[in-house]
Design a protein around this motif. Structure first.
Motif, PDB file in Angstrom:
ATOM      1  N   GLU A 243       0.692  -1.315  -0.038  1.00  0.00           N
ATOM      2  CA  GLU A 243      -0.042   0.027  -0.056  1.00  0.00           C
ATOM      3  C   GLU A 243       0.841   1.319   0.051  1.00  0.00           C
ATOM      4  O   GLU A 243       0.373   2.329  -0.634  1.00  0.00           O
ATOM      5  CB  GLU A 243      -0.885  -0.011   1.296  1.00  0.00           C
ATOM      6  CG  GLU A 243      -1.843  -1.232   1.095  1.00  0.00           C
ATOM      7  CD  GLU A 243      -2.980  -1.046   0.269  1.00  0.00           C
ATOM      8  OE1 GLU A 243      -3.371   0.239   0.031  1.00  0.00           O
ATOM      9  OE2 GLU A 243      -3.566  -2.054  -0.190  1.00  0.00           O
ATOM     10  N   CYS A 244       1.893   1.254   0.675  1.00  0.00           N
ATOM     11  CA  CYS A 244       2.409   2.388   0.936  1.00  0.00           C
ATOM     12  C   CYS A 244       4.138   2.854   0.602  1.00  0.00           C
ATOM     13  O   CYS A 244       4.616   3.868   0.513  1.00  0.00           O
ATOM     14  CB  CYS A 244       2.671   3.015   2.737  1.00  0.00           C
ATOM     15  SG  CYS A 244       1.289   2.002   3.461  1.00  0.00           S
ATOM     16  N   CYS A 247       5.837   5.085  -2.374  1.00  0.00           N
ATOM     17  CA  CYS A 247       6.193   6.479  -1.955  1.00  0.00           C
ATOM     18  C   CYS A 247       7.107   6.659  -0.478  1.00  0.00           C
ATOM     19  O   CYS A 247       7.853   7.578  -0.374  1.00  0.00           O
ATOM     20  CB  CYS A 247       4.908   7.405  -1.746  1.00  0.00           C
ATOM     21  SG  CYS A 247       3.816   7.500  -3.020  1.00  0.00           S
ATOM     22  N   HIS A 248       6.704   5.919   0.443  1.00  0.00           N
ATOM     23  CA  HIS A 248       7.546   5.922   1.584  1.00  0.00           C
ATOM     24  C   HIS A 248       8.586   4.835   1.729  1.00  0.00           C
ATOM     25  O   HIS A 248       8.553   3.992   1.281  1.00  0.00           O
ATOM     26  CB  HIS A 248       6.550   5.740   2.796  1.00  0.00           C
ATOM     27  CG  HIS A 248       5.386   6.816   3.094  1.00  0.00           C
ATOM     28  ND1 HIS A 248       5.579   8.162   3.355  1.00  0.00           N
ATOM     29  CD2 HIS A 248       4.112   6.878   2.646  1.00  0.00           C
ATOM     30  CE1 HIS A 248       4.593   8.740   3.516  1.00  0.00           C
ATOM     31  NE2 HIS A 248       3.504   7.959   2.897  1.00  0.00           N
TER      32      HIS A 248
HETATM   33  C1  HEC Z   1       1.485   7.910  -3.641  1.00  0.00           C
HETATM   34  C2  HEC Z   1       2.340   8.033  -2.817  1.00  0.00           C
HETATM   35  C3  HEC Z   1       1.868   7.899  -1.427  1.00  0.00           C
HETATM   36  C4  HEC Z   1       1.394   6.568  -0.949  1.00  0.00           C
HETATM   37  C5  HEC Z   1       1.230   5.442  -1.594  1.00  0.00           C
HETATM   38  C6  HEC Z   1       1.201   6.924   0.449  1.00  0.00           C
HETATM   39  N1  HEC Z   1       1.578   8.077   1.002  1.00  0.00           N
HETATM   40 FE1  HEC Z   1       1.849   8.558   2.854  1.00  0.00          FE
HETATM   41  N2  HEC Z   1       2.485  10.481   2.306  1.00  0.00           N
HETATM   42  C7  HEC Z   1       2.647  10.508   0.904  1.00  0.00           C
HETATM   43  C8  HEC Z   1       3.041  12.100   0.737  1.00  0.00           C
HETATM   44  C9  HEC Z   1       3.381  12.850  -0.233  1.00  0.00           C
HETATM   45  C10 HEC Z   1       3.009  12.585   2.081  1.00  0.00           C
HETATM   46  C11 HEC Z   1       3.430  13.869   2.703  1.00  0.00           C
HETATM   47  C12 HEC Z   1       2.138  14.672   2.694  1.00  0.00           C
HETATM   48  C13 HEC Z   1       2.409  16.146   3.133  1.00  0.00           C
HETATM   49  O1  HEC Z   1       3.436  16.535   3.524  1.00  0.00           O
HETATM   50  O2  HEC Z   1       1.639  17.022   3.075  1.00  0.00           O
HETATM   51  C14 HEC Z   1       2.614  11.592   2.992  1.00  0.00           C
HETATM   52  C15 HEC Z   1       2.497  11.674   4.322  1.00  0.00           C
HETATM   53  C16 HEC Z   1       2.034  10.413   5.315  1.00  0.00           C
HETATM   54  C17 HEC Z   1       2.175  10.680   6.804  1.00  0.00           C
HETATM   55  C18 HEC Z   1       2.278  11.698   7.533  1.00  0.00           C
HETATM   56  C19 HEC Z   1       3.740  12.133   7.698  1.00  0.00           C
HETATM   57  C20 HEC Z   1       3.872  13.373   8.352  1.00  0.00           C
HETATM   58  O3  HEC Z   1       5.241  13.548   8.841  1.00  0.00           O
HETATM   59  O4  HEC Z   1       2.872  14.007   8.948  1.00  0.00           O
HETATM   60  C21 HEC Z   1       1.824   9.216   7.031  1.00  0.00           C
HETATM   61  C22 HEC Z   1       1.562   8.986   8.346  1.00  0.00           C
HETATM   62  C23 HEC Z   1       1.769   8.340   5.931  1.00  0.00           C
HETATM   63  N3  HEC Z   1       1.883   9.141   4.840  1.00  0.00           N
HETATM   64  C24 HEC Z   1       1.529   7.144   6.002  1.00  0.00           C
HETATM   65  C25 HEC Z   1       1.173   6.336   4.855  1.00  0.00           C
HETATM   66  C26 HEC Z   1       0.773   5.030   4.896  1.00  0.00           C
HETATM   67  C27 HEC Z   1       0.402   4.313   6.157  1.00  0.00           C
HETATM   68  C28 HEC Z   1       0.761   4.656   3.715  1.00  0.00           C
HETATM   69  C29 HEC Z   1       0.126   3.276   3.246  1.00  0.00           C
HETATM   70  C30 HEC Z   1      -1.296   2.848   3.724  1.00  0.00           C
HETATM   71  C31 HEC Z   1       0.932   5.818   2.708  1.00  0.00           C
HETATM   72  N4  HEC Z   1       1.413   6.847   3.569  1.00  0.00           N
HETATM   73  C32 HEC Z   1       0.791   5.718   1.494  1.00  0.00           C
HETATM   74  C33 HEC Z   1       2.722  10.038  -0.158  1.00  0.00           C
HETATM   75  C34 HEC Z   1       1.873   8.525  -0.124  1.00  0.00           C
END
Ligand code: HEC
Length: 257
Positions: A243-244, A247-248
């Motif tokens: 899922e994540c 990007c992460h």
């Molecule tokens: C398509 C790319 C993408 C995917 C897939 C994605 N994220 Fe993210 N996520 C991001 C981005 C870009 C940010 C930064 C958003 C911002 O700074 O406003 C973020 C921010 C976050 C944050 C907040 C971090 C903070 O410091 O505030 C968390 C927690 C997070 N993601 C968890 C997840 C989880 C858990 C998943 C899987 C279920 C996931 N993300 C899937 C791109 C993604």
């Protein structure tokens, strides 16, 4: 002379298994074989638990209270050492001390061994002790070696005792008795196990065999798992990867909980 049944089947099976495991433990005293050494130690601990409980609920002669430990007995035994008759049917007084010391030193060896395994190798149930605070501590390793060496000396004393008994009192057939259970005595002194003793011995044997099977089937288990083994997070946290992870970065799962 009567043929008396002195050592019950559980006592004899314990003896042979314990002798085998102690021998194997000495043979696997090698850095590359530590994993097996540890499992052998834990298996020996199961036998020891059996033997200690057996020392309280077992049949006559196997019970600790039937070990003639008193100093009076020792004197009597030593003064009649060269004579032909002996009133000691189970263990003689010196043998009793050796048996108890063997059980005690084996027990201490296993405890200090599993602590060493945890502290220095970061493996097994005490692996959490492999922290900067304890890591350099060699106390338990030294103790483990000391107890193991003392155990080895006791085993030799035990064998020397059996050998001299064979020379001095051949007619009691002490050496044969640990294999077939029978000694030759003045009167019939045979023992008989009750149903609880049989049941207890049987359950302990099952636990022992199960433990061996478990370790053969799961060579990596909590008893030898290392804290240093590389973690495969893609397997451990499949959902996150799907899922994540596009990007992460894949952080250790602990950081998210
Ligand atoms: C398509 C790319 C993408 C995917 C897939 C994605 N994220 Fe993210 N996520 C991001 C981005 C870009 C940010 C930064 C958003 C911002 O700074 O406003 C973020 C921010 C976050 C944050 C907040 C971090 C903070 O410091 O505030 C968390 C927690 C997070 N993601 C968890 C997840 C989880 C858990 C998943 C899987 C279920 C996931 N993300 C899937 C791109 C993604």
């Amino acid at each position: 002379m009567n043929k008396s049944y002195i050592w019950s089947l559980p006592t004899r099976v314990f003896h042979i298994l314990f002798a085998i495991l102690i021998t194997l433990a000495f043979l696997t005293d090698d850095d590359n074989l530590l994993k097996y050494h540890a499992i052998i130690g834990y298996a020996a601990l199961i036998l020891l638990v059996f033997r200690i409980i057996w020392g309280f609920i077992g049949p006559k002669y196997s019970k600790f209270k039937d070990f003639p430990l008193g100093i009076k007995n020792v004197k009597e035994f030593l003064s009649s050492l060269l004579s032909d008759s002996s009133k000691f049917i189970g263990h003689n007084p010196l043998a009793s001390y050796v048996m108890i010391a063997i059980l005690a030193f084996a027990f201490f060896s296993i405890i200090t061994g599993s602590l060493t395994y945890g502290i220095q190798e970061g493996k097994g149930i005490f692996s959490y002790l492999n922290s900067s605070f304890f890591k350099e501590m060699e106390l338990f390793e030294e103790m483990h070696e000391l107890f193991a060496n003392l155990l080895m000396i006791l085993v030799f004393i035990h064998l020397a005792g059996i050998f001299s008994d064979r020379v001095l009192h051949p007619k009691y057939k002490t050496l044969n008795s640990i294999f077939n259970g029978y000694k030759f005595t003045q009167n019939d002194e045979s023992i008989k196990l009750n149903i609880f003793q049989k049941l207890f011995a049987f359950i302990m044997l099952i636990i022992f065999i199960w433990f061996l099977f478990f370790n053969v089937q799961n060579p990596k288990n909590i008893l030898n798992a290392s804290i240093f083994e590389p973690q495969n997070y893609t397997v451990q946290n499949e959902l996150f990867v799907d899922e994540c992870a596009a990007c992460h970065t894949l952080y250790p799962s602990k950081s998210f909980t």
